[in-house]
Write an enzyme that holds these catalytic residues in place. Sequence first.
Site, mmCIF file in Angstrom:
data_model
loop_
_atom_site.group_PDB
_atom_site.id
_atom_site.type_symbol
_atom_site.label_atom_id
_atom_site.label_comp_id
_atom_site.label_asym_id
_atom_site.label_seq_id
_atom_site.Cartn_x
_atom_site.Cartn_y
_atom_site.Cartn_z
ATOM 1 N N TRP A 99 1.971 -31.502 -34.731
ATOM 2 C CA TRP A 99 1.028 -32.743 -34.077
ATOM 3 C C TRP A 99 1.504 -33.780 -33.014
ATOM 4 C CZ3 TRP A 99 4.208 -36.979 -34.538
ATOM 5 C CH2 TRP A 99 5.305 -36.928 -35.401
ATOM 6 N N LYS A 116 0.921 -22.024 -25.789
ATOM 7 C CA LYS A 116 1.092 -20.776 -26.659
ATOM 8 C C LYS A 116 -0.060 -20.240 -26.060
ATOM 9 C CE LYS A 116 3.328 -22.777 -30.721
ATOM 10 N NZ LYS A 116 4.642 -22.266 -30.381
ATOM 11 N N LYS A 175 -3.658 -22.344 -35.176
ATOM 12 C CA LYS A 175 -3.828 -23.359 -36.474
ATOM 13 C C LYS A 175 -3.269 -24.705 -35.929
ATOM 14 C CE LYS A 175 -1.405 -24.766 -39.977
ATOM 15 N NZ LYS A 175 -2.166 -26.098 -40.018
ATOM 16 N N GLY A 188 8.683 -28.060 -37.911
ATOM 17 C CA GLY A 188 10.109 -28.096 -38.514
ATOM 18 C C GLY A 188 10.608 -27.057 -39.268
ATOM 19 N N GLU A 191 9.810 -22.636 -32.403
ATOM 20 C CA GLU A 191 10.333 -23.745 -31.517
ATOM 21 C C GLU A 191 10.677 -24.864 -32.713
ATOM 22 O OE1 GLU A 191 11.019 -23.807 -28.452
ATOM 23 O OE2 GLU A 191 10.388 -21.903 -27.898
ATOM 24 N N GLY A 243 13.148 -28.002 -34.821
ATOM 25 C CA GLY A 243 13.495 -29.546 -34.479
ATOM 26 C C GLY A 243 14.868 -29.489 -33.724
ATOM 27 N N CYS A 247 10.419 -33.377 -29.659
ATOM 28 C CA CYS A 247 11.594 -32.519 -30.105
ATOM 29 C C CYS A 247 13.011 -32.596 -29.223
ATOM 30 C CB CYS A 247 10.968 -31.031 -30.323
ATOM 31 S SG CYS A 247 10.220 -30.330 -28.815
ATOM 32 N N GLU A 256 10.045 -20.173 -24.944
ATOM 33 C CA GLU A 256 8.510 -20.216 -24.134
ATOM 34 C C GLU A 256 8.503 -20.587 -22.906
ATOM 35 O OE1 GLU A 256 5.015 -21.451 -27.060
ATOM 36 O OE2 GLU A 256 6.391 -23.008 -27.655
#
Length: 484
Positions: free
Chosen positions: A150, A160, A174, A226, A247, A249, A281, A462
């Site tokens: 979030w 992505k 998702k 997480g 990817e 924490g 993060c 990424e």
Amino acid sequence: MSQQQVIHLLINQEEVKTPSYMEVRDPGRLTDVVGNVAIGSVAHVDQAVRAAHQAFQSWKTVAVEERCRLLLRAAELIQSEGEAVARLLTKEAGMLLSVYRGEVGMAINVLKATTEWAQTFFSPKQVEDGQSWVSLEKRPLGVIAAIVPWNLPLMLTMQKLAAILVTGNTIVIKPSPFAAIGVSVVLKKIAAMFPPGVINVIHGEAEVGSALSTHPLVRKISFTGGGKTAQFVMRDAADSLKHVQFELGGNDPAIVLDDANVDEVMPQIAAAAFRRSGQICVATKRVYVPKQYYERACELVCAYADQFSIGHGLDEKATFSPVNNRIQYQFVKELLERTRQSNARVMELGTRLEPENWENGYYLHPTVVMYPDPGQEIVTCEQFGPVLPIVPYHTEEEAIQWANSTEYGLGSSIWSSDPERALRVARHIEAGMTCINGANLSPLGLKHVPFGGVKQSGIGREKTEVGLAEFIEYHGINYHKETS
Ligand code: NAD
């Protein structure tokens, strides 16, 4: 865009209604309902994956130039809808409007940058000698599941989506239930620009995530979130031997060396620690400061944090917003409570703009923790909130050892007036990324540094050509000119 949104699933360009919906409330005004988001089932996941699998058969043959053209159209769409989306994100996910305006820009940038990375990434690789020629070809994997958190919902989704689609794969996204609305509104319009089934969006929590991770037609999970959730994903992915890209924490250390100008660097470190109320993060999450400058350094950080006006993200006077959800809010509150029981000094700073609304949202003060033990929970865990522990150290070796003493290894920073010394220390840090005399990547860094972490901060990268390589397989073709 109306105030209350109803978000359905999006499969094959069709909106799919579900028997149950989740109510989304404004984290800064819990009495306000922002909208309702569909809760999908295992059967819906199967439907979405099959649609993506079907679309893959033709999407994989589409020229890279055409894929890039569509991604650039998506960037234009986000540009034109940017303000409305930023406002929606503020209402549903809680950060400042200015933060989401910035995120809109980041989403546009990553879409554009991906089309540039694709140019070099797909340059043909062929070699030949008298006997044969070899072609090394890059093939898409198939259906990729993108599971998003979030805290940077629009930017991470676009990061992505761009890499997955430009490499010829199709996608089932998702979003997080804590930031599903703004992203879904945008995705519906973007999906309509692409052939049906190339982009699908599914909503729900663990059951839906697990159905994606176990589905035999999903070839890879690109997951940001997480570490604990990633463990479930990895177990679920094992049965069908899926690729995973994680990817996760971070708990980024900042080491201030004894030759740094403390007056200059501490406000910069504080700014990095408290942006997005600490919910990022790669935010600086702990600072190591030489003992001799400790009090001064803490004074500067406290002065910085005390300037914040804490209020609703849409309040123009607010410079500091609530955290996103109850779990996060409770976690940070309890962590601070435990920290207060120790020898550390906990200072809650900033001013409440609407004291009467304080309990009607997930509001927390920007908080500085002085004199924590280097191994204390507040220093070593990923608190993911507006808290900055500052640890005094005696020697450079001690600071490096403490910086490396957690299971995290995402970002980090070194602050010094001696470039060679800073570089030497940076090379000792266990992290995917280390900035010197800055907390974040510069524009050049953003373009060239693959994003990701080491140890339990992630698997894979990424962005850049390295990030695109996550979504392809190599296919070597060796043509023999004469059969012997
Ligand atoms: P989370 O792990 O709780 O959730 C992430 C996503 O996983 C959500 O969409 C969630 O619904 C989904 N999910 C939940 N259970 C699942 C399951 N069993 N299988 C599959 N998916 C499942 O994380 P969060 O609270 O949304 O985000 C915060 C975390 O994300 C922090 O740890 C933060 O550091 C990390 N993060 C990392 C990066 C990075 O690039 N390294 C970027 C942003 C956030």
